[in-house]
Write a protein that holds these residues in place. Sequence first.
Motif, PDB file in Angstrom:
ATOM      1  N   GLY A 225       0.764  -1.237   0.000  1.00  0.00           N
ATOM      2  CA  GLY A 225       0.000   0.000   0.000  1.00  0.00           C
ATOM      3  C   GLY A 225       0.796   1.287   0.000  1.00  0.00           C
ATOM      4  N   VAL A 226       2.124   1.216   0.071  1.00  0.00           N
ATOM      5  CA  VAL A 226       2.915   2.451   0.088  1.00  0.00           C
ATOM      6  C   VAL A 226       3.179   2.935  -1.333  1.00  0.00           C
ATOM      7  CG1 VAL A 226       5.108   3.504   0.768  1.00  0.00           C
ATOM      8  CG2 VAL A 226       3.976   1.856   2.285  1.00  0.00           C
ATOM      9  N   PHE A 227       3.695   2.040  -2.169  1.00  0.00           N
ATOM     10  CA  PHE A 227       4.029   2.403  -3.539  1.00  0.00           C
ATOM     11  C   PHE A 227       2.981   1.843  -4.494  1.00  0.00           C
ATOM     12  CE2 PHE A 227       8.002   2.317  -1.187  1.00  0.00           C
ATOM     13  CZ  PHE A 227       8.543   3.554  -1.516  1.00  0.00           C
ATOM     14  N   GLU A 262      16.854  16.651  -8.210  1.00  0.00           N
ATOM     15  CA  GLU A 262      16.537  18.020  -7.784  1.00  0.00           C
ATOM     16  C   GLU A 262      15.063  18.199  -7.441  1.00  0.00           C
ATOM     17  OE1 GLU A 262      18.408  21.299  -9.979  1.00  0.00           O
ATOM     18  OE2 GLU A 262      19.459  19.795 -11.176  1.00  0.00           O
ATOM     19  N   ASP A 263      14.177  17.570  -8.203  1.00  0.00           N
ATOM     20  CA  ASP A 263      12.736  17.717  -7.981  1.00  0.00           C
ATOM     21  C   ASP A 263      12.091  16.344  -7.878  1.00  0.00           C
ATOM     22  OD1 ASP A 263      12.551  20.713  -8.432  1.00  0.00           O
ATOM     23  OD2 ASP A 263      13.418  20.070 -10.339  1.00  0.00           O
ATOM     24  N   VAL A 264      11.089  16.226  -6.996  1.00  0.00           N
ATOM     25  CA  VAL A 264      10.410  14.948  -6.787  1.00  0.00           C
ATOM     26  C   VAL A 264       8.911  15.173  -6.662  1.00  0.00           C
ATOM     27  CG1 VAL A 264      12.403  13.894  -5.644  1.00  0.00           C
ATOM     28  CG2 VAL A 264      10.684  15.110  -4.277  1.00  0.00           C
ATOM     29  N   LEU A 265       8.179  14.074  -6.698  1.00  0.00           N
ATOM     30  CA  LEU A 265       6.738  14.073  -6.442  1.00  0.00           C
ATOM     31  C   LEU A 265       6.461  13.250  -5.192  1.00  0.00           C
ATOM     32  CD1 LEU A 265       5.060  13.503  -9.938  1.00  0.00           C
ATOM     33  CD2 LEU A 265       4.973  15.586  -8.569  1.00  0.00           C
ATOM     34  N   VAL A 266       5.665  13.797  -4.293  1.00  0.00           N
ATOM     35  CA  VAL A 266       5.227  13.053  -3.115  1.00  0.00           C
ATOM     36  C   VAL A 266       3.794  12.603  -3.362  1.00  0.00           C
ATOM     37  CG1 VAL A 266       4.863  13.103  -0.628  1.00  0.00           C
ATOM     38  CG2 VAL A 266       6.709  14.455  -1.639  1.00  0.00           C
ATOM     39  N   VAL A 267       3.561  11.294  -3.252  1.00  0.00           N
ATOM     40  CA  VAL A 267       2.215  10.758  -3.461  1.00  0.00           C
ATOM     41  C   VAL A 267       1.440  10.923  -2.165  1.00  0.00           C
ATOM     42  CG1 VAL A 267       0.852   8.750  -4.128  1.00  0.00           C
ATOM     43  CG2 VAL A 267       3.119   9.118  -5.140  1.00  0.00           C
ATOM     44  N   LEU A 268       0.383  11.716  -2.208  1.00  0.00           N
ATOM     45  CA  LEU A 268      -0.366  12.071  -0.997  1.00  0.00           C
ATOM     46  C   LEU A 268      -1.390  11.004  -0.641  1.00  0.00           C
ATOM     47  CD1 LEU A 268      -0.932  15.859  -1.724  1.00  0.00           C
ATOM     48  CD2 LEU A 268       0.869  14.796  -0.364  1.00  0.00           C
ATOM     49  N   ARG A 269      -0.879   9.861  -0.213  1.00  0.00           N
ATOM     50  CA  ARG A 269      -1.757   8.806   0.297  1.00  0.00           C
ATOM     51  C   ARG A 269      -1.012   8.090   1.389  1.00  0.00           C
ATOM     52  NH1 ARG A 269      -2.578   4.040  -4.110  1.00  0.00           N
ATOM     53  NH2 ARG A 269      -2.472   2.513  -2.448  1.00  0.00           N
ATOM     54  N   ASN A 270      -1.741   7.646   2.413  1.00  0.00           N
ATOM     55  CA  ASN A 270      -1.079   6.952   3.519  1.00  0.00           C
ATOM     56  C   ASN A 270      -1.315   5.459   3.422  1.00  0.00           C
ATOM     57  OD1 ASN A 270      -3.692   6.404   4.618  1.00  0.00           O
ATOM     58  ND2 ASN A 270      -3.744   8.493   5.440  1.00  0.00           N
ATOM     59  N   ASN A 271      -0.775   4.759   4.414  1.00  0.00           N
ATOM     60  CA  ASN A 271      -0.811   3.298   4.350  1.00  0.00           C
ATOM     61  C   ASN A 271      -2.213   2.730   4.455  1.00  0.00           C
ATOM     62  OD1 ASN A 271       1.924   3.443   4.203  1.00  0.00           O
ATOM     63  ND2 ASN A 271       2.294   2.937   6.344  1.00  0.00           N
ATOM     64  N   ASN A 272      -3.147   3.528   4.902  1.00  0.00           N
ATOM     65  CA  ASN A 272      -4.499   3.032   5.084  1.00  0.00           C
ATOM     66  C   ASN A 272      -5.364   3.197   3.846  1.00  0.00           C
ATOM     67  OD1 ASN A 272      -3.964   2.345   7.788  1.00  0.00           O
ATOM     68  ND2 ASN A 272      -4.348   4.458   8.454  1.00  0.00           N
ATOM     69  N   ASP A 273      -4.833   3.886   2.800  1.00  0.00           N
ATOM     70  CA  ASP A 273      -5.627   4.115   1.592  1.00  0.00           C
ATOM     71  C   ASP A 273      -5.699   2.844   0.757  1.00  0.00           C
ATOM     72  OD1 ASP A 273      -6.037   6.657   2.328  1.00  0.00           O
ATOM     73  OD2 ASP A 273      -4.473   7.538   1.069  1.00  0.00           O
TER      74      ASP A 273
END
Length: 273
Positions: A225-227, A262-273
């Motif tokens: 569920g993380v990636f 230099e630049d990244v994307l953070v996926v805005l979901r937690n382990n419970n999604d």
Amino acid sequence: MNFFKKNTPFILAAVGLLAALIFYSLNIPHKSNANVIERWAITVFAPIMKPFSQLSIFGEDVWDNYLDLVNVRRENLHLRKDVKALNSRVIAAEEVFQANRRLTQLLDVKNTIKAPTLTATVIGEDLSPWFGTLVIDRGSSSGIGEGMAVVAADGIVGQVVKVARTSSRVLLLTDHSSGIAATIQRSRARGVVKGKGDGLCQLEFTTREEDVKVGDMVISSGIGGVFLKGLPIGEVTMVKRGEYGIFQTVTIQPSVNISRLEDVLVVLRNNND
């Protein structure tokens, strides 16, 4: 008085020469032919005036050359300033171009991820042989939470492990404590990608019978569920099957060049999604 007595011949000669010069000068406009005194004056003073004339011409040339050098130096200084200004503009334009290219690539990845994402910039790093983390310029005030996946244009970067108000620390997939459920894209063999250090990873818990070859692409399996499923992790660079044991050793070169990130994307979901 003694001075005049001692130097009477020289004084008289000087007065005579001065009188001859004055007489010569006054008669130049009125006569076309020189008299005896004028010819004598010309004969006497011509050898003396020639060096002075040459010296005067030389002095004028030196002065003109000096002025030319001053002007050239001034022009060089202006040209140097112009060149520096142009170089600065070129560098700035190149930076804008590179930033636009990176953000365009991130946008392409963002469009493929079926989850909210947030762009962040790398502001710090710890890439020692034992640890692998990055610091990004987004934190809890931007909605970042621990456990969120971090990706780049080329694939998975790691996972958020610590969050402050305006920054977060990301554990890289090359760190020894990192673990990502993964799949060999070609054969669908499964395992867990663990950090190996020195910028590499290894695929663990893959049995000897599984079909794994050098050059295979490794992607996230989505388990845990993380990636999200299908994100690039890296390429298999070595496969070793020992005589004993049930597992094989698989070395992976990550898709993302961490040292140039230099630049990244953070996926805005937690382990419970």
